[in-house]
Design a protein around this motif. Structure first.
Motif, mmCIF file in Angstrom:
data_model
loop_
_atom_site.group_PDB
_atom_site.id
_atom_site.type_symbol
_atom_site.label_atom_id
_atom_site.label_comp_id
_atom_site.label_asym_id
_atom_site.label_seq_id
_atom_site.Cartn_x
_atom_site.Cartn_y
_atom_site.Cartn_z
ATOM 1 N N GLY A 159 0.836 -1.195 0.000
ATOM 2 C CA GLY A 159 0.000 0.000 0.000
ATOM 3 C C GLY A 159 0.869 1.243 0.000
ATOM 4 O O GLY A 159 1.896 1.307 -0.688
ATOM 5 N N GLU A 175 0.384 -11.213 6.787
ATOM 6 C CA GLU A 175 -0.370 -10.345 5.876
ATOM 7 C C GLU A 175 -0.815 -11.188 4.684
ATOM 8 O O GLU A 175 -0.061 -12.020 4.173
ATOM 9 C CB GLU A 175 0.524 -9.204 5.402
ATOM 10 N N VAL A 207 -2.389 -10.859 0.821
ATOM 11 C CA VAL A 207 -2.698 -9.979 -0.305
ATOM 12 C C VAL A 207 -3.426 -10.822 -1.352
ATOM 13 O O VAL A 207 -2.904 -11.829 -1.827
ATOM 14 C CB VAL A 207 -1.434 -9.346 -0.919
ATOM 15 N N ARG A 265 -3.145 -1.321 9.553
ATOM 16 C CA ARG A 265 -3.958 -1.839 8.446
ATOM 17 C C ARG A 265 -4.478 -3.219 8.780
ATOM 18 O O ARG A 265 -3.926 -3.932 9.617
ATOM 19 C CB ARG A 265 -3.143 -1.910 7.150
ATOM 20 N N LEU A 270 -5.635 -7.746 2.448
ATOM 21 C CA LEU A 270 -5.582 -6.630 1.514
ATOM 22 C C LEU A 270 -5.906 -7.111 0.108
ATOM 23 O O LEU A 270 -5.692 -8.273 -0.232
ATOM 24 C CB LEU A 270 -4.200 -5.966 1.544
ATOM 25 N N ARG A 271 -6.392 -6.203 -0.719
ATOM 26 C CA ARG A 271 -6.831 -6.543 -2.079
ATOM 27 C C ARG A 271 -6.002 -5.783 -3.099
ATOM 28 O O ARG A 271 -5.896 -4.559 -3.049
ATOM 29 C CB ARG A 271 -8.317 -6.182 -2.243
ATOM 30 N N LEU A 309 -2.890 -0.947 -2.654
ATOM 31 C CA LEU A 309 -3.721 -1.987 -2.068
ATOM 32 C C LEU A 309 -4.933 -1.382 -1.364
ATOM 33 O O LEU A 309 -4.845 -0.321 -0.754
ATOM 34 C CB LEU A 309 -2.906 -2.821 -1.073
ATOM 35 N N GLU A 346 -9.180 -2.719 0.206
ATOM 36 C CA GLU A 346 -9.902 -3.773 0.911
ATOM 37 C C GLU A 346 -10.808 -4.513 -0.076
ATOM 38 O O GLU A 346 -11.281 -3.927 -1.049
ATOM 39 C CB GLU A 346 -10.742 -3.183 2.042
#
Length: 277
Positions: free
Chosen positions: A57, A122, A124, A157, A161-162, A180, A182
């Motif tokens: 991000g 995390e 992604v 965060r 994450l998307r 990045l 949501e």
């Protein structure tokens, strides 16, 4: 955020990246690793691992371990829960109120996701940037999130994450990593609604038509007459085009050729005339 003696973020924390298919996972690993050699492990699905200094991000780049893998489309499939509809003798109208459930499309894929998520801090999600991809993203998160570490690399965060991208070039993938966001629950819910409609309408009408037509047309006795909200209109397009081809009446036509030669340029134009006699 964990750090080693030098003050750098600890590379013992892992960022897990999940794509929609193995070829995209390989492209992501190649792009994010900066061309360096990375370790690949074959399992239920290939997994690629490397260490690189990358942003997540809008955070500043920092050194992290990265693990990149994929699924093969949807992780879960929708079906009716066990009950009266297990029998073809059940009234097709019952399809519109019967309870449904989602079950894994492949136990191997679910097991793979659970295994690669362990130790990651995390997640992604690199699924396709459309409604179907958003739905698969939530399916992946549903499997992986319970296995993620409680310590986030970026404490401010969320751990899921998307990434949204429209090309698999290194520039596009690195750009997606810097922006990045949501996952969009509304898009995933739209896919859930469409899947439920497809299931209820498809099963109800397939059973109704099979029973109804088999009793009226001997040639269909013992046959399945399938109906689907997508397949039936598509079949209509094919049948209509077949009728158009069969009913086409050919007409004679003539071609008129004109040559223009101004100076050194020679241009030939072909004009096709169709006359209905």
């Amino acid at each position: 955020m964990a750090a080693d003696a030098s003050g750098e973020p600890s590379t013992s924390l892992v960022v897990l990246h999940v794509a929609e298919k193995p070829s995209v996972a390989l492209a992501i690993a190649t792009a994010l690793s900066g061309g360096q050699r990375f370790r690949s492990v074959d399992g239920a699905l290939p997994t690629h691992e490397f260490t690189a200094r990358l942003p997540l991000g809008n955070a500043a780049p920092s050194l992290r371990r990265h693990r990149v893998t994929s699924v093969r489309g949807h992780v879960f499939a929708l079906d009716f829960a066990p009950g009266p509809l297990d029998s073809w003798d059940a009234d097709p109208e019952g399809c519109f109120a019967a309870p449904t459930l989602k079950s894994p499309c492949s136990a191997g894929v679910v097991g793979h996701l659970s295994a690669v998520a362990r130790g990651a801090a995390e997640l992604v999600l690199w699924l396709d940037a459309d409604a179907e991809g958003e739905s698969i993203a939530f399916e992946v998160a549903h499997v992986c999130e319970p296995h993620l570490c409680t310590t986030n690399i970026i404490s401010s965060r969320k751990s899921v994450l998307r990434a949204r991208f429209s090309a698999v070039s290194p520039a596009a993938l690195l750009g997606a990593l810097k922006t990045l966001g949501e996952p969009d629950v509304r898009l995933a819910a739209a896919v859930d609604a469409r899947q439920e409609l497809d299931l209820r309408l498809g099963v109800a009408w397939t059973r109704y038509l099979t029973r109804r037509l088999a009793g009226r047309f001997g040639a269909l006795r013992g046959c399945l007459v399938s109906y689907g909200p997508c397949q039936t209109p598509a079949l209509g397009f094919v049948v209509r085009r077949d009728h158009e081809r069969r009913s086409f009446t050919p007409h004679p036509h003539w071609a008129v050729e004109v040559e223009l030669a101004p100076l050194t340029l020679t241009l030939t134009l072909t004009l096709t005339l169709t006359l209905t006699l």
